[in-house]
Design a protein around this motif. Structure first.
Motif, PDB file in Angstrom:
ATOM      1  N   TYR A  38       0.834  -1.189   0.000  1.00 24.59           N
ATOM      2  CA  TYR A  38       0.000   0.000   0.000  1.00 24.59           C
ATOM      3  C   TYR A  38       0.876   1.250   0.000  1.00 24.59           C
ATOM      4  CZ  TYR A  38      -4.651   1.814   0.340  1.00 24.59           C
ATOM      5  OH  TYR A  38      -5.843   2.389   0.047  1.00 24.59           O
ATOM      6  N   PRO A  39       0.622   2.209  -0.882  1.00 22.16           N
ATOM      7  CA  PRO A  39       1.490   3.382  -0.926  1.00 22.16           C
ATOM      8  C   PRO A  39       1.202   4.346   0.217  1.00 22.16           C
ATOM      9  CG  PRO A  39      -0.255   3.597  -2.550  1.00 22.16           C
ATOM     10  CD  PRO A  39      -0.452   2.264  -1.896  1.00 22.16           C
ATOM     11  N   GLY A  40       2.233   4.862   0.814  1.00 22.70           N
ATOM     12  CA  GLY A  40       2.086   5.959   1.770  1.00 22.70           C
ATOM     13  C   GLY A  40       1.747   5.556   3.178  1.00 22.70           C
ATOM     14  N   ILE A  41       1.471   4.294   3.434  1.00 27.74           N
ATOM     15  CA  ILE A  41       1.107   3.853   4.775  1.00 27.74           C
ATOM     16  C   ILE A  41       2.106   2.792   5.214  1.00 27.74           C
ATOM     17  CG2 ILE A  41      -0.669   2.702   6.147  1.00 27.74           C
ATOM     18  CD1 ILE A  41      -1.539   5.407   5.205  1.00 27.74           C
ATOM     19  N   THR A  42       2.626   2.948   6.426  1.00 28.11           N
ATOM     20  CA  THR A  42       3.532   1.934   6.948  1.00 28.11           C
ATOM     21  C   THR A  42       2.699   0.897   7.681  1.00 28.11           C
ATOM     22  OG1 THR A  42       5.035   3.760   7.364  1.00 28.11           O
ATOM     23  CG2 THR A  42       5.684   1.612   8.198  1.00 28.11           C
ATOM     24  N   GLU A  43       2.739  -0.312   7.187  1.00 24.18           N
ATOM     25  CA  GLU A  43       2.016  -1.357   7.879  1.00 24.18           C
ATOM     26  C   GLU A  43       3.005  -2.259   8.598  1.00 24.18           C
ATOM     27  OE1 GLU A  43       0.232  -4.409   5.595  1.00 24.18           O
ATOM     28  OE2 GLU A  43      -1.139  -5.010   7.185  1.00 24.18           O
ATOM     29  N   ILE A  44       2.633  -2.687   9.790  1.00 31.22           N
ATOM     30  CA  ILE A  44       3.422  -3.690  10.508  1.00 31.22           C
ATOM     31  C   ILE A  44       2.535  -4.929  10.562  1.00 31.22           C
ATOM     32  CG2 ILE A  44       4.767  -4.171  12.572  1.00 31.22           C
ATOM     33  CD1 ILE A  44       4.582  -1.180  13.221  1.00 31.22           C
ATOM     34  N   PRO A  45       2.622  -5.801   9.567  1.00 31.62           N
ATOM     35  CA  PRO A  45       1.662  -6.907   9.499  1.00 31.62           C
ATOM     36  C   PRO A  45       2.028  -8.055  10.431  1.00 31.62           C
ATOM     37  CG  PRO A  45       3.129  -7.007   7.627  1.00 31.62           C
ATOM     38  CD  PRO A  45       3.559  -5.820   8.436  1.00 31.62           C
ATOM     39  N   PHE A  46       1.053  -8.854  10.716  1.00 34.27           N
ATOM     40  CA  PHE A  46       1.243 -10.157  11.388  1.00 34.27           C
ATOM     41  C   PHE A  46       1.808 -10.063  12.791  1.00 34.27           C
ATOM     42  CE2 PHE A  46       2.172 -11.175   6.767  1.00 34.27           C
ATOM     43  CZ  PHE A  46       0.844 -11.440   6.477  1.00 34.27           C
ATOM     44  N   LEU A  47       1.575  -8.971  13.512  1.00 34.71           N
ATOM     45  CA  LEU A  47       1.957  -8.956  14.923  1.00 34.71           C
ATOM     46  C   LEU A  47       1.128 -10.012  15.654  1.00 34.71           C
ATOM     47  CD1 LEU A  47       2.234  -5.152  15.798  1.00 34.71           C
ATOM     48  CD2 LEU A  47       4.067  -6.757  15.287  1.00 34.71           C
ATOM     49  N   THR A  48       1.728 -10.629  16.641  1.00 33.49           N
ATOM     50  CA  THR A  48       1.001 -11.614  17.440  1.00 33.49           C
ATOM     51  C   THR A  48       0.192 -10.878  18.501  1.00 33.49           C
ATOM     52  OG1 THR A  48       2.833 -13.129  17.104  1.00 33.49           O
ATOM     53  CG2 THR A  48       1.269 -13.677  18.846  1.00 33.49           C
ATOM     54  N   MET A  49      -1.110 -11.128  18.534  1.00 30.25           N
ATOM     55  CA  MET A  49      -1.953 -10.457  19.526  1.00 30.25           C
ATOM     56  C   MET A  49      -2.765 -11.503  20.282  1.00 30.25           C
ATOM     57  SD  MET A  49      -3.343  -7.204  17.403  1.00 30.25           S
ATOM     58  CE  MET A  49      -2.320  -6.508  16.089  1.00 30.25           C
ATOM     59  N   VAL A  50      -2.729 -11.391  21.594  1.00 32.19           N
ATOM     60  CA  VAL A  50      -3.475 -12.325  22.426  1.00 32.19           C
ATOM     61  C   VAL A  50      -4.344 -11.519  23.385  1.00 32.19           C
ATOM     62  CG1 VAL A  50      -3.313 -14.175  24.118  1.00 32.19           C
ATOM     63  CG2 VAL A  50      -1.687 -14.079  22.249  1.00 32.19           C
ATOM     64  N   ASN A  51      -5.629 -11.807  23.354  1.00 34.62           N
ATOM     65  CA  ASN A  51      -6.570 -11.143  24.257  1.00 34.62           C
ATOM     66  C   ASN A  51      -6.663 -11.938  25.545  1.00 34.62           C
ATOM     67  OD1 ASN A  51      -9.589 -10.675  25.211  1.00 34.62           O
ATOM     68  ND2 ASN A  51      -8.966  -8.915  24.028  1.00 34.62           N
ATOM     69  N   VAL A  52      -6.471 -11.272  26.673  1.00 34.20           N
ATOM     70  CA  VAL A  52      -6.497 -11.934  27.979  1.00 34.20           C
ATOM     71  C   VAL A  52      -7.601 -11.316  28.825  1.00 34.20           C
ATOM     72  CG1 VAL A  52      -5.190 -12.412  30.077  1.00 34.20           C
ATOM     73  CG2 VAL A  52      -4.017 -12.347  27.883  1.00 34.20           C
ATOM     74  N   ARG A  53      -8.494 -12.147  29.327  1.00 36.00           N
ATOM     75  CA  ARG A  53      -9.494 -11.660  30.283  1.00 36.00           C
ATOM     76  C   ARG A  53      -9.342 -12.473  31.557  1.00 36.00           C
ATOM     77  NH1 ARG A  53     -15.023  -9.370  28.225  1.00 36.00           N
ATOM     78  NH2 ARG A  53     -14.706  -8.522  30.283  1.00 36.00           N
ATOM     79  N   VAL A  54      -9.051 -11.771  32.636  1.00 37.41           N
ATOM     80  CA  VAL A  54      -8.790 -12.437  33.906  1.00 37.41           C
ATOM     81  C   VAL A  54      -9.081 -11.451  35.036  1.00 37.41           C
ATOM     82  CG1 VAL A  54      -6.350 -11.752  33.874  1.00 37.41           C
ATOM     83  CG2 VAL A  54      -7.040 -13.765  35.181  1.00 37.41           C
ATOM     84  N   ARG A  55      -9.449 -11.998  36.186  1.00 33.37           N
ATOM     85  CA  ARG A  55      -9.687 -11.124  37.346  1.00 33.37           C
ATOM     86  C   ARG A  55      -8.352 -10.481  37.755  1.00 33.37           C
ATOM     87  NH1 ARG A  55     -10.633 -12.062  42.926  1.00 33.37           N
ATOM     88  NH2 ARG A  55      -9.982 -14.211  42.674  1.00 33.37           N
ATOM     89  N   PRO A  56      -8.299  -9.140  37.796  1.00 28.28           N
ATOM     90  CA  PRO A  56      -6.996  -8.485  37.953  1.00 28.28           C
ATOM     91  C   PRO A  56      -6.298  -8.780  39.276  1.00 28.28           C
ATOM     92  CG  PRO A  56      -8.792  -6.873  38.013  1.00 28.28           C
ATOM     93  CD  PRO A  56      -9.394  -8.178  37.598  1.00 28.28           C
ATOM     94  N   THR A  57      -7.055  -9.127  40.323  1.00 21.49           N
ATOM     95  CA  THR A  57      -6.421  -9.317  41.627  1.00 21.49           C
ATOM     96  C   THR A  57      -6.164 -10.791  41.944  1.00 21.49           C
ATOM     97  OG1 THR A  57      -8.640  -9.279  42.565  1.00 21.49           O
ATOM     98  CG2 THR A  57      -7.392  -7.222  42.640  1.00 21.49           C
ATOM     99  N   GLY A  58      -6.482 -11.688  41.015  1.00 18.93           N
ATOM    100  CA  GLY A  58      -6.383 -13.109  41.336  1.00 18.93           C
ATOM    101  C   GLY A  58      -4.986 -13.688  41.112  1.00 18.93           C
TER     102      GLY A  58
END
Lengths: 174, 80
Positions: free
Chosen positions: A11-31
């Motif tokens: 894509y012209p003019g846009i810097t893409e950083i593709p394929f980053l590893t992303m993990v969504n974590v849902r957890v009780r913050p104090t546990g």
């Protein structure tokens, strides 16, 4: 891996950083589970809303009171297993979003209603908001400034089109 | 455009939110004993005050959390 296709490849003019590893974590913050996860990551899960903690090559973005997004480099395939916990929801969402890097505050301000001035938004901050009517995770990685936009793959072409268009209008007005 | 204060994200524009109606409408304690009219009251009937109104909002384009707030229905001013 020929099946991996970046929506903004070439894509012209846009810097893409593709394929980053992303993990969504849902957890009780104090546990205990949250404590074990942050120990394995080597950095605490941030508890200040909209903040980011660096843990080596990985970054932990706070998305909500019990929700975080861990972003690792491309090929960080061990990350989901590293975070796996019986009493936490750990989901690999790498294919959900791609990352666009933007180095201009003026450009983002064309389509973002947040106050991005350094007094209100700086490196180590993130926000879930709308840019050009597209839902993004906005994350400032450096005070130069460098922003990352984590956007859904299906919206990436639209947002990149919009950013390219807005680049023209910022340069014409100086 | 209203500027709404999300307890997690701070002040954001109204377009990022969705409205959830009156807050603190409790589910009936003994639902099996309710008459049709009482059910209708619970399901369909809401207060419509002129002034302070406790209501629910969800920050759907941001942290996706529900929260309660008090809005003045005359001035649209958020009081909490």
């Amino acid at each position: 891996m020929s099946l991996r296709r970046s929506p903004l490849a070439g894509y012209p003019g846009i810097t893409e950083i593709p394929f980053l590893t992303m993990v969504n974590v849902r957890v009780r913050p104090t546990g205990d589970a949250a404590a074990r996860i942050s120990e394995r990551l080597g950095g605490p899960l941030p508890v200040v809303p909209n903040s980011v903690v660096d843990a080596g090559s990985r970054h932990i973005l706070m998305l909500g009171p019990d929700e975080w997004l861990v972003v690792g480099p491309d090929g960080d395939t061990g990350l989901p297993d590293l975070l796996r916990e019986p009493s936490a929801s750990v989901v690999d969402v790498s294919a959900n979003r791609t990352t666009i890097e933007v180095r201009s505050r003026d450009l983002l301000e064309h389509g973002c209603t947040l106050d991005l001035h350094p007094r209100a938004f700086h490196a180590g901050r993130c926000a879930q908001t709308m840019i050009a009517r597209t839902q993004v995770i906005l994350w400032q990685t450096s005070d130069e400034p460098v922003y990352r936009l984590l956007v859904r793959g299906s919206f990436a072409t639209y947002l990149a089109d919009w950013l390219s268009d807005a680049t023209g209008s910022t340069s014409s007005t100086g | 455009m209203l500027l709404i204060s999300c307890p997690w994200c701070g002040e954001r524009e109204e377009t990022e939110f969705h409205y959830g109606g009156q807050a603190f409408v409790a589910y009936p304690a003994d639902p099996e004993s309710l008459s049709d009219e009482e059910w209708a009251q619970y399901v369909f009937f809401r207060d419509n005050p002129k002034g302070a109104f406790a209501e629910r909002w969800v920050h759907s384009a941001g942290c996706r959390r529900w929260f309660n707030t008090v809005r003045d229905t005359v001035t649209n001013e958020f009081q909490s």
